[in-house]
Design an enzyme around this catalytic site. Sequence first.
Site, mmCIF file in Angstrom:
data_model
loop_
_atom_site.group_PDB
_atom_site.id
_atom_site.type_symbol
_atom_site.label_atom_id
_atom_site.label_comp_id
_atom_site.label_asym_id
_atom_site.label_seq_id
_atom_site.Cartn_x
_atom_site.Cartn_y
_atom_site.Cartn_z
ATOM 1 N N TYR A 1 0.952 -1.329 0.064
ATOM 2 C CA TYR A 1 -0.023 0.184 0.302
ATOM 3 C C TYR A 1 0.725 1.158 0.100
ATOM 4 C CZ TYR A 1 -3.518 3.301 1.482
ATOM 5 O OH TYR A 1 -4.262 4.501 1.594
ATOM 6 N N HIS B 1 -4.939 5.229 -2.465
ATOM 7 C CA HIS B 1 -5.922 5.943 -2.614
ATOM 8 C C HIS B 1 -5.622 7.379 -3.145
ATOM 9 C CE1 HIS B 1 -7.273 2.988 0.431
ATOM 10 N NE2 HIS B 1 -8.391 3.405 -0.208
HETATM 11 N N1 ACO Z 1 -0.667 15.798 -15.347
HETATM 12 C C1 ACO Z 1 -0.424 14.719 -16.038
HETATM 13 N N2 ACO Z 1 0.291 13.664 -16.057
HETATM 14 C C2 ACO Z 1 1.319 13.916 -15.220
HETATM 15 C C3 ACO Z 1 1.431 14.708 -14.166
HETATM 16 C C4 ACO Z 1 0.650 15.919 -14.303
HETATM 17 N N3 ACO Z 1 0.345 16.759 -13.105
HETATM 18 N N4 ACO Z 1 2.544 14.532 -13.467
HETATM 19 C C5 ACO Z 1 3.196 13.351 -14.023
HETATM 20 N N5 ACO Z 1 2.405 13.199 -15.044
HETATM 21 C C6 ACO Z 1 2.689 11.943 -15.895
HETATM 22 C C7 ACO Z 1 3.538 12.361 -17.301
HETATM 23 O O1 ACO Z 1 3.222 11.769 -18.199
HETATM 24 C C8 ACO Z 1 4.938 12.402 -16.932
HETATM 25 O O2 ACO Z 1 5.892 12.283 -17.816
HETATM 26 P P1 ACO Z 1 6.339 13.703 -18.689
HETATM 27 O O3 ACO Z 1 6.584 14.570 -17.565
HETATM 28 O O4 ACO Z 1 7.283 13.316 -19.536
HETATM 29 O O5 ACO Z 1 5.079 14.022 -19.548
HETATM 30 C C9 ACO Z 1 4.940 11.176 -15.927
HETATM 31 O O6 ACO Z 1 3.758 11.151 -15.194
HETATM 32 C C10 ACO Z 1 6.343 10.970 -15.283
HETATM 33 O O7 ACO Z 1 6.216 12.200 -14.179
HETATM 34 P P2 ACO Z 1 7.100 12.651 -13.183
HETATM 35 O O8 ACO Z 1 8.107 13.669 -13.590
HETATM 36 O O9 ACO Z 1 8.130 11.304 -12.950
HETATM 37 O O10 ACO Z 1 6.262 12.926 -11.841
HETATM 38 P P3 ACO Z 1 6.709 13.802 -10.848
HETATM 39 O O11 ACO Z 1 7.976 13.797 -10.270
HETATM 40 O O12 ACO Z 1 6.246 15.330 -11.211
HETATM 41 O O13 ACO Z 1 5.603 13.395 -9.586
HETATM 42 C C11 ACO Z 1 3.598 13.415 -8.620
HETATM 43 C C12 ACO Z 1 4.422 13.262 -9.869
HETATM 44 C C13 ACO Z 1 4.235 12.532 -7.320
HETATM 45 C C14 ACO Z 1 2.081 12.922 -8.746
HETATM 46 C C15 ACO Z 1 3.959 14.794 -8.298
HETATM 47 O O14 ACO Z 1 3.032 15.779 -9.123
HETATM 48 C C16 ACO Z 1 3.188 15.369 -6.758
HETATM 49 O O15 ACO Z 1 4.111 15.140 -5.945
HETATM 50 N N6 ACO Z 1 1.993 15.494 -6.605
HETATM 51 C C17 ACO Z 1 1.527 16.053 -5.391
HETATM 52 C C18 ACO Z 1 1.539 14.914 -4.378
HETATM 53 C C19 ACO Z 1 0.537 13.709 -4.924
HETATM 54 O O16 ACO Z 1 -0.529 14.267 -5.531
HETATM 55 N N7 ACO Z 1 0.780 12.541 -4.917
HETATM 56 C C20 ACO Z 1 -0.054 11.392 -5.317
HETATM 57 C C21 ACO Z 1 -1.189 11.277 -4.417
HETATM 58 S S1 ACO Z 1 -1.578 9.511 -4.270
HETATM 59 C C22 ACO Z 1 -0.668 9.073 -3.265
HETATM 60 O O17 ACO Z 1 0.176 9.757 -2.621
HETATM 61 C C23 ACO Z 1 -0.727 7.501 -2.673
#
Ligand code: ACO
Length: 155
Positions: free
Chosen positions: A20, A59
Site C-alpha cells: 500500500y 488512494h
Molecule cells: N499531469 C499529467 N500527467 C502527469 C502529471 C500531471 N500533473 N505529473 C506527472 N504526469 C505523468 C506525465 O506523463 C509524466 O511524464 P512527462 O513529464 O514526460 O510528461 C510522468 O507522469 C512522469 O512524471 P514525473 O516527472 O516522474 O512525476 P513527478 O516527479 O512530477 O511526480 C507526482 C508526480 C508525484 C504525482 C507529483 O505531481 C506530486 O508530488 N504531486 C503532489 C502529491 C500527489 O498528488 N501525490 C499522489 C497522491 S496519491 C498518493 O500519494 C498515494
Amino acid sequence: YSLGAVCCRIDTSENSRRLYIMTLGCLYPYRRLGIGSKMVEHVLKYVHADGNFDSIFLHVQVNNEGAIDFYKKFGFEIVETKEHYYKRIEPADAHVLQKTLRPKLMNGDAKLSEEKKDKRRRVSSDRHNISRQRKDLYEERPRKCQFFNQKKIRK
Ligand code: ACO
C-alpha cells in the site's frame, strides 16, 4: 534535504499480500523532472525483488488528475471509488488505484477447490446412488429367493 518522499506499508487484508502506497510526493518546483517516476520505479523494484506481492494499491483524491495520469503510466488502474474517504479534505471521495502483479491466486485456488469439491460431491452422490441401486437389487434377490424357496417348501 529531500525533494520527494514515498512511504508504503504491507497490507495483508482481503486474502492477499499487497503493498500500500501511503503517500508519494515531490516538491512543487521539482515536478515533471522524473523524481516521482524514480520513486515508483524504486517501489516496483522492491516488490519484484520480494516476489510475493499480489498487487500495489493506493488512494487518490478523485480530482487529482495529474497523479491519476502519473500512476496510469505505470499500469495502475482505478478499481474502486470510495465516497467520503477523506475526513479533512475536499473532495472527500477517493479512487483506489491498483497495479496487479499476479492474478489473485487465493481466489483462483478457492474457485478451483470449490469446483473440485462440487465434482467430488457429484461423484460421491453418484456412487451413493449406484450403491443404493445395488443394495435394492441385492435386497430384492433374497426376497425372490425366499418366495421361490417357500414354494419349493410347500411342494
Ligand atoms: N499531469 C499529467 N500527467 C502527469 C502529471 C500531471 N500533473 N505529473 C506527472 N504526469 C505523468 C506525465 O506523463 C509524466 O511524464 P512527462 O513529464 O514526460 O510528461 C510522468 O507522469 C512522469 O512524471 P514525473 O516527472 O516522474 O512525476 P513527478 O516527479 O512530477 O511526480 C507526482 C508526480 C508525484 C504525482 C507529483 O505531481 C506530486 O508530488 N504531486 C503532489 C502529491 C500527489 O498528488 N501525490 C499522489 C497522491 S496519491 C498518493 O500519494 C498515494
